[in-house]
Scaffold this motif. Structure first.
Motif, PDB file in Angstrom:
ATOM      1  N   SER A  31     -15.718  -8.223  64.657  1.00  0.00           N
ATOM      2  CA  SER A  31     -16.499  -8.575  66.077  1.00  0.00           C
ATOM      3  C   SER A  31     -16.433  -7.309  66.831  1.00  0.00           C
ATOM      4  N   ASP A  32     -16.067  -6.188  66.399  1.00  0.00           N
ATOM      5  CA  ASP A  32     -15.818  -5.159  67.087  1.00  0.00           C
ATOM      6  C   ASP A  32     -16.616  -3.688  66.575  1.00  0.00           C
ATOM      7  N   ASP A  33     -17.376  -3.093  66.987  1.00  0.00           N
ATOM      8  CA  ASP A  33     -18.036  -2.025  66.206  1.00  0.00           C
ATOM      9  C   ASP A  33     -17.385  -0.887  66.522  1.00  0.00           C
ATOM     10  N   ASN A  34     -16.188  -0.609  67.240  1.00  0.00           N
ATOM     11  CA  ASN A  34     -15.491   0.389  67.374  1.00  0.00           C
ATOM     12  C   ASN A  34     -13.930   0.252  66.835  1.00  0.00           C
ATOM     13  N   ARG A  35     -13.323   1.502  66.547  1.00  0.00           N
ATOM     14  CA  ARG A  35     -11.848   1.370  66.406  1.00  0.00           C
ATOM     15  C   ARG A  35     -11.241   2.207  67.326  1.00  0.00           C
ATOM     16  N   THR A  36     -10.110   2.105  67.703  1.00  0.00           N
ATOM     17  CA  THR A  36      -9.270   2.639  68.849  1.00  0.00           C
ATOM     18  C   THR A  36      -8.362   3.755  67.962  1.00  0.00           C
ATOM     19  N   VAL A  37      -8.432   4.732  68.620  1.00  0.00           N
ATOM     20  CA  VAL A  37      -7.530   6.047  68.405  1.00  0.00           C
ATOM     21  C   VAL A  37      -6.413   6.237  69.349  1.00  0.00           C
ATOM     22  N   ILE A  38      -5.424   6.359  69.119  1.00  0.00           N
ATOM     23  CA  ILE A  38      -4.044   6.283  69.844  1.00  0.00           C
ATOM     24  C   ILE A  38      -3.621   7.837  70.053  1.00  0.00           C
ATOM     25  N   ILE A  39      -3.318   8.512  70.963  1.00  0.00           N
ATOM     26  CA  ILE A  39      -3.217  10.000  71.001  1.00  0.00           C
ATOM     27  C   ILE A  39      -1.728   9.962  71.763  1.00  0.00           C
ATOM     28  N   ARG A  40      -0.972  10.602  71.350  1.00  0.00           N
ATOM     29  CA  ARG A  40       0.414  10.735  71.951  1.00  0.00           C
ATOM     30  C   ARG A  40       0.750  12.272  71.925  1.00  0.00           C
ATOM     31  N   GLY A  41       1.230  12.705  72.883  1.00  0.00           N
ATOM     32  CA  GLY A  41       1.747  14.005  73.138  1.00  0.00           C
ATOM     33  C   GLY A  41       1.743  14.602  74.531  1.00  0.00           C
ATOM     34  N   THR A  42       2.374  15.703  74.905  1.00  0.00           N
ATOM     35  CA  THR A  42       2.260  16.148  76.298  1.00  0.00           C
ATOM     36  C   THR A  42       0.918  16.118  76.962  1.00  0.00           C
ATOM     37  N   SER A  43       0.900  15.912  78.283  1.00  0.00           N
ATOM     38  CA  SER A  43      -0.204  15.765  78.821  1.00  0.00           C
ATOM     39  C   SER A  43      -1.313  16.764  78.511  1.00  0.00           C
ATOM     40  N   GLU A  44      -1.198  17.972  78.269  1.00  0.00           N
ATOM     41  CA  GLU A  44      -1.788  18.963  78.142  1.00  0.00           C
ATOM     42  C   GLU A  44      -2.626  18.762  76.681  1.00  0.00           C
ATOM     43  N   SER A  45      -1.393  18.419  75.463  1.00  0.00           N
ATOM     44  CA  SER A  45      -1.934  18.360  74.095  1.00  0.00           C
ATOM     45  C   SER A  45      -2.612  17.062  74.153  1.00  0.00           C
ATOM     46  N   ALA A  46      -2.320  15.956  74.651  1.00  0.00           N
ATOM     47  CA  ALA A  46      -3.131  14.677  74.522  1.00  0.00           C
ATOM     48  C   ALA A  46      -4.499  14.870  74.942  1.00  0.00           C
ATOM     49  N   GLN A  47      -4.770  15.532  76.276  1.00  0.00           N
ATOM     50  CA  GLN A  47      -6.079  15.711  76.644  1.00  0.00           C
ATOM     51  C   GLN A  47      -6.768  16.805  75.886  1.00  0.00           C
ATOM     52  N   LYS A  48      -6.347  17.729  75.199  1.00  0.00           N
ATOM     53  CA  LYS A  48      -6.945  18.621  74.327  1.00  0.00           C
ATOM     54  C   LYS A  48      -7.473  17.604  73.211  1.00  0.00           C
ATOM     55  N   ALA A  49      -6.619  17.037  72.483  1.00  0.00           N
ATOM     56  CA  ALA A  49      -7.168  16.064  71.532  1.00  0.00           C
ATOM     57  C   ALA A  49      -8.131  15.176  71.956  1.00  0.00           C
ATOM     58  N   GLU A  50      -7.927  14.587  73.083  1.00  0.00           N
ATOM     59  CA  GLU A  50      -8.985  13.637  73.484  1.00  0.00           C
ATOM     60  C   GLU A  50     -10.546  14.626  73.467  1.00  0.00           C
ATOM     61  N   LEU A  51     -10.419  15.590  74.048  1.00  0.00           N
ATOM     62  CA  LEU A  51     -11.602  16.432  74.264  1.00  0.00           C
ATOM     63  C   LEU A  51     -12.235  16.691  72.962  1.00  0.00           C
ATOM     64  N   MET A  52     -11.412  17.001  71.951  1.00  0.00           N
ATOM     65  CA  MET A  52     -11.873  17.492  70.585  1.00  0.00           C
ATOM     66  C   MET A  52     -12.545  16.295  69.863  1.00  0.00           C
ATOM     67  N   ILE A  53     -11.845  15.189  70.137  1.00  0.00           N
ATOM     68  CA  ILE A  53     -12.474  13.947  69.547  1.00  0.00           C
ATOM     69  C   ILE A  53     -13.762  13.351  70.258  1.00  0.00           C
ATOM     70  N   ARG A  54     -13.761  13.324  71.521  1.00  0.00           N
ATOM     71  CA  ARG A  54     -14.973  13.145  72.155  1.00  0.00           C
ATOM     72  C   ARG A  54     -16.219  14.223  71.997  1.00  0.00           C
ATOM     73  N   LYS A  55     -15.663  15.211  71.502  1.00  0.00           N
ATOM     74  CA  LYS A  55     -16.941  16.295  71.132  1.00  0.00           C
ATOM     75  C   LYS A  55     -17.358  15.927  69.515  1.00  0.00           C
ATOM     76  N   ILE A  56     -16.408  15.510  68.763  1.00  0.00           N
ATOM     77  CA  ILE A  56     -16.719  15.385  67.315  1.00  0.00           C
ATOM     78  C   ILE A  56     -17.746  14.116  67.360  1.00  0.00           C
ATOM     79  N   ILE A  57     -17.346  13.010  68.395  1.00  0.00           N
ATOM     80  CA  ILE A  57     -18.536  11.917  68.516  1.00  0.00           C
ATOM     81  C   ILE A  57     -19.660  12.127  69.265  1.00  0.00           C
TER      82      ILE A  57
END
Length: 469
Positions: free
Chosen positions: A94-120
């Motif tokens: 029913s969903d066209d998306n998958r959920t990615v869970i990012i875990r880390g320090t505030s800095e590392s998690a935000q960095k990973a999020e930015l990298m994923i959003r750039k890939i998208i």
């Protein structure tokens, strides 16, 4: 000098240690508070930040990469852990998306999020487009066992799915092809498919010329005696390694193929030529043989004095007087019994008509494939002349009309494993199942002696291959 009374001295004696004690206590208190603050800072910095990001399903593959290479690199560069959230069957559908869970320090998690959003953001839009292709070109697009369509998908990076039907032997009309990928990938896949269609059109044009130029061959089956039957090749021939290495065999494929029936002994033993580029090479080679063996050089330098069973020779065929490749299967006084390796028929030819085969004429594999009808046997002990005549007529023997064939299983014979075929005639307005037609016209009966094990083996060997790439 001020004199201090005894009472004052006593008070001073008591006050000084008390002051020192109070100062020491206050100093210790401040150190404890500093330690507490330091401990609280450590706790705060050790807490994990968890971020969830929705990723379109079409991006999941590129994000993960081959064997997880891309997501491993993302984790190494960001310092965060990245995992896809487990999903139920319901959410998957029913969903066209998958959920990615990012875990880390505030800095590392935000960095990973930015990298994923750039890939998208950088990923091109995934589209799906449907096109129609001529059914007659399906074989060339798909390839043996799907090898061509997989190659097209690998080059274009697009997913290609070809619609399959229960009557894929029918070459009439169009078939739907679904292509999924970026706009660039889809356009490249369409261009590659168009190239295959043009190749097939060129091949069909050449085939038409070839069929128009081919002479019909007359079957010599009725003139042969059992001891000279090509089905009973001598033991010496069977042990001949050169015979086994050059003998024509059915390609290892599980799909329908186009064939000519080139010669017939009976429905349980006949020969086919597979319609391919090699069939056209055979025609070119035959033309060259006819030119060469008509020259004085061939008469003088390529005559044969000693002939042995198993020799490859060049010989004329009586019905059209053209020169073909043949193998010696018997010697009888002034005549030689020849098996024409590209057609499957046999004939007695005078010794003085035979010529040595020029070595370059052996470069092409033999084209006649020995076969039998699948799951059909004669109504009596042997095939009747009426059954043989009917089979010869319904298969257009040596008339170079295309039939559709599918290998059902293999059968062991004295000359090796031969394919058992299901044949279809698609030349008319309606398709004709030749195996069924033989039974319906009382020229054969179903062979129900195949064991369950043999049926299972045949089924597993010849399942229709997956076409999606």
């Amino acid at each position: 000098m001020i004199e201090i009374s005894i009472a004052g001295k006593v008070a001073l004696f008591i006050a000084v240690p008390s002051t020192l004690l109070l100062f020491y206590w206050l100093l210790g208190r401040n150190e404890e508070e500093d330690d507490e603050f330091s401990s609280n800072d450590e706790i705060a910095t050790s807490r994990q930040t968890v971020i969830e990001v929705k990723v379109p399903r079409s991006i999941v593959g590129p994000l993960i990469g081959r064997q997880g290479a891309n997501i491993k690199k993302l984790q190494e560069e960001s310092g965060a852990r990245v995992n896809f959230k487990d999903e139920s069957t319901l959410s998957r559908s029913s969903d066209d998306n998958r959920t990615v869970i990012i875990r880390g320090t505030s800095e590392s998690a935000q960095k990973a999020e930015l990298m994923i959003r750039k890939i998208i953001a950088d990923m091109p839009a995934i589209l799906t487009e449907e096109i129609q292709v001529p059914a007659v070109a399906l074989g060339r697009i798909i390839g043996r066992g799907g090898e061509n369509v997989r190659e097209l998908s690998r080059i274009s990076k697009a997913k290609i799915y070809i619609e399959r039907t229960t009557e894929d032997h029918n070459k009439v009309g169009n078939r739907k092809v679904t292509i999924t990928g970026s706009r660039e990938q889809i356009d490249l896949a369409k261009n590659l498919i168009d190239e295959k269609i043009h190749e097939e059109e060129a091949f069909r044009a050449k085939k038409s010329v070839m069929e128009a130029n081919r002479e019909q061959r007359t079957s010599h089956r009725k003139d042969r005696t059992p001891e000279h039957d090509t089905h009973h090749i001598s033991p010496a021939m069977l042990k001949d390694e050169s015979w086994e290495s050059t003998k024509a065999v059915m390609p290892e494929q599980k799909d329908y193929m186009e064939v000519y029936i080139s010669a017939i002994e009976h429905p349980g033993h006949f020969w086919v030529q597979i319609l391919s580029s090699e069939a056209m090479q055979l025609d070119r080679m035959t033309d060259e043989m006819n030119r060469f063996y008509s020259t004085d050089e061939a008469k003088l330098s390529y005559s044969i004095s000693d002939i042995s069973i198993g020799d490859m020779v060049a010989a004329p065929f009586e019905s059209d007087n053209a020169w073909y490749r043949a193998k010696v299967i018997g010697i009888h006084e002034d005549k030689v019994d020849l098996y024409f390796v590209d057609f499957g028929d046999s004939e007695f030819v005078w010794r003085n008509q035979i010529r040595q085969l020029r070595p370059d004429f052996l470069s092409l594999k033999f084209q006649a494939v020995e076969c039998k009808l699948a799951n059909i046997k004669p109504t009596g002990e042997n095939w009747s002349e009426a059954a043989i005549d009917f089979f010869e007529e319904i298969t257009y023997c040596a008339q170079w009309k295309v039939l559709i064939a599918k290998t059902v299983t293999y059968e062991s014979t004295a000359s090796g494993m031969i394919p058992c075929l299901q044949l279809y005639d698609t030349n008319g307005d309606e398709d004709i199942d030749i195996n069924e037609e033989m039974v319906s016209k009382k020229h054969g009966i179903l062979d129900d002696l195949m064991t369950a094990g043999e049926e299972a083996t045949a089924s597993s060997l010849f399942e229709v291959p997956q076409i999606e790439a």
